[in-house]
Scaffold this motif. Structure first.
Motif, short mmCIF file in Angstrom:
data_model
loop_
_atom_site.label_atom_id
_atom_site.label_comp_id
_atom_site.label_asym_id
_atom_site.label_seq_id
_atom_site.Cartn_x
_atom_site.Cartn_y
_atom_site.Cartn_z
N UNK A 298 1.93 0.12 -6.84
CA UNK A 298 1.05 0.00 -5.72
C UNK A 298 2.04 0.15 -4.46
N UNK A 299 1.70 0.84 -3.32
CA UNK A 299 0.26 1.15 -3.02
C UNK A 299 -0.30 2.40 -3.41
N UNK A 345 3.17 -4.26 -1.49
CA UNK A 345 4.02 -3.59 -2.35
C UNK A 345 4.31 -4.13 -3.48
N UNK A 346 5.07 -3.73 -4.61
CA UNK A 346 5.18 -4.06 -6.01
C UNK A 346 5.46 -5.30 -6.21
N UNK A 347 6.45 -5.90 -5.30
CA UNK A 347 6.89 -7.38 -5.20
C UNK A 347 5.71 -8.45 -5.07
N UNK A 356 8.61 3.46 -4.66
CA UNK A 356 9.14 5.01 -4.40
C UNK A 356 7.99 5.70 -4.17
N UNK A 357 7.88 6.39 -3.15
CA UNK A 357 6.60 7.27 -2.71
C UNK A 357 6.39 8.34 -4.05
N UNK A 358 5.19 8.55 -4.44
CA UNK A 358 4.87 9.75 -5.22
C UNK A 358 5.32 10.82 -4.45
#
Length: 362
Positions: A298-299, A345-347, A356-358
């Protein structure tokens, strides 16, 4: 330029939004049926670009909230979110000029069209998540300064609860408790705002994107991945990329605190043979790790497709033995600011990962 949304367009929006919904947002089939019934009875709905809103237009988003697995068992009539909207109107002494989705996934991509048809309102071509997320504070509206209250939560029995809070985290906490008491699924109107606030905080064009994705998938025949890549390439998102292909070997789910938590394990096939992907979800897919290392979180969007048909699979429909392809789509820039990542975000979901953006598909 406004677009008219009829029954055929609802079919496409429901399909495309299941891709954008990252496995969640409630059962798309339920939302599609409710919207189609309302449109057949009351007529088509205008899809309104946000830049065509007047500054002082009054917009009330509408949605379902709760556990997706419960929504399949407690079917709505389509009137519930109208009840929530009208409660806010009475509270503020103002009549809505439009409604809009809070997210562009699952039932919540199509449910506002049922509300709009019943009320004779347009639906704004935008939303507050750019995907589906599990909680009400997971909104660009919240991130960029819109109050979520007054909000109203209603159920299929006609009960309604009005909520006013000091902050939007408290809105989520209270509304989730009400939803649990209402049987695990309820219907909410929140973040009432002006046309100016919509333009400043919403993610534009997401309903059109869902419609275009659905149409492309419907016409794609045997090449769903190429169809998705082509549509996303022309959007404010990143171009879709394939993350993994394999066979589902385990699915774990539990319904808790009004959410569905769990994970799915996928053993690799072909180029991914010998590796395993685990996708963790809370209603929606949150993180995908291959052999213990995250490849998407995410996101950004993580969506599971049927490997043969290309159809998107919601988390509640994941089954042992299914052969699947997992794809990733980078989110728009408005969803990747430091302020946004603090919220989703992940946290924020307990993932031990750094976002890390894809990258776009090579």
């Amino acid at each position: 330029m406004t677009v008219e949304i009829g029954v055929e367009e609802i079919e496409d929006i429901a399909l495309g939004a299941t891709v954008l919904g990252t496995g969640g947002g409630g059962d798309p089939h339920v939302g599609k049926l409710v919207a189609k019934q309302a449109i057949e009875e009351f007529g088509p709905v205008e899809l309104l670009p946000p830049d065509e809103l007047d500054a002082d237009d009054f917009v009330i988003p509408t949605a379902q909230m709760g556990a997706p697995t419960v929504s399949v068992e407690k079917l709505p009539s389509g009137r519930e979110a109208v009840t929530s909207m009208e409660r806010i109107e009475r509270e503020l002494g103002k009549t809505a000029d439009a409604t809009m989705p809070i997210e562009c996934g699952g039932i919540n991509s199509t449910f506002p069209f049922a509300v709009a048809a019943r009320r004779g309102l347009p639906v704004v071509d935008a939303d507050g998540m750019g995907r589906a997320f599990p909680e009400l504070q997971h909104e660009t509206f919240n991130i960029y300064g819109v109050s979520g209250t007054p909000a109203a939560v209603s159920d299929e029995q006609g009960s309604t609860c009005l909520i006013e809070t000091e902050d939007n985290d408290q809105l989520e906490w209270l509304a989730r408790g009400v939803t649990v008491r209402m049987g695990g699924v309820a219907y909410v109107s929140d973040y009432p705002m002006t046309g100016t606030q919509v333009k400043e905080t919403a993610i534009p064009g997401t309903m059109s994107l869902a419609k275009n994705l659905g149409r492309a998938l419907r016409l794609a025949e045997d090449d769903a991945m190429s169809a998705i890549r082509e549509v996303t390439r022309e959007s404010i998102y990143g171009e879709a990329r394939s993350l993994f292909e394999g066979k589902i070997v385990d699915v774990q789910r539990r319904t808790e605190r009004g959410f569905v938590f769990g994970h799915v394990d996928i053993d690799g096939l072909d180029g991914d043979e010998g590796s395993t992907m685990r996708i963790e979800f809370q209603n929606e897919n949150l993180g995908a790790a291959v052999d213990g290392s995250y490849v998407a979180t995410v996101p950004d969007l993580i969506t599971v497709l049927d490997r043969e048909t290309g159809g998107p699979i919601p988390t509640e429909s994941l089954r042992y033995g299914a052969r699947v392809r997992v794809l990733g789509i980078r989110t728009p820039e408005i969803m990747r600011t430091p302020a946004a990542l603090d919220v989703w975000g992940p946290a924020s979901f307990g993932l031990e990962a750094t976002y890390e953006p894809l990258a776009d598909h090579p």
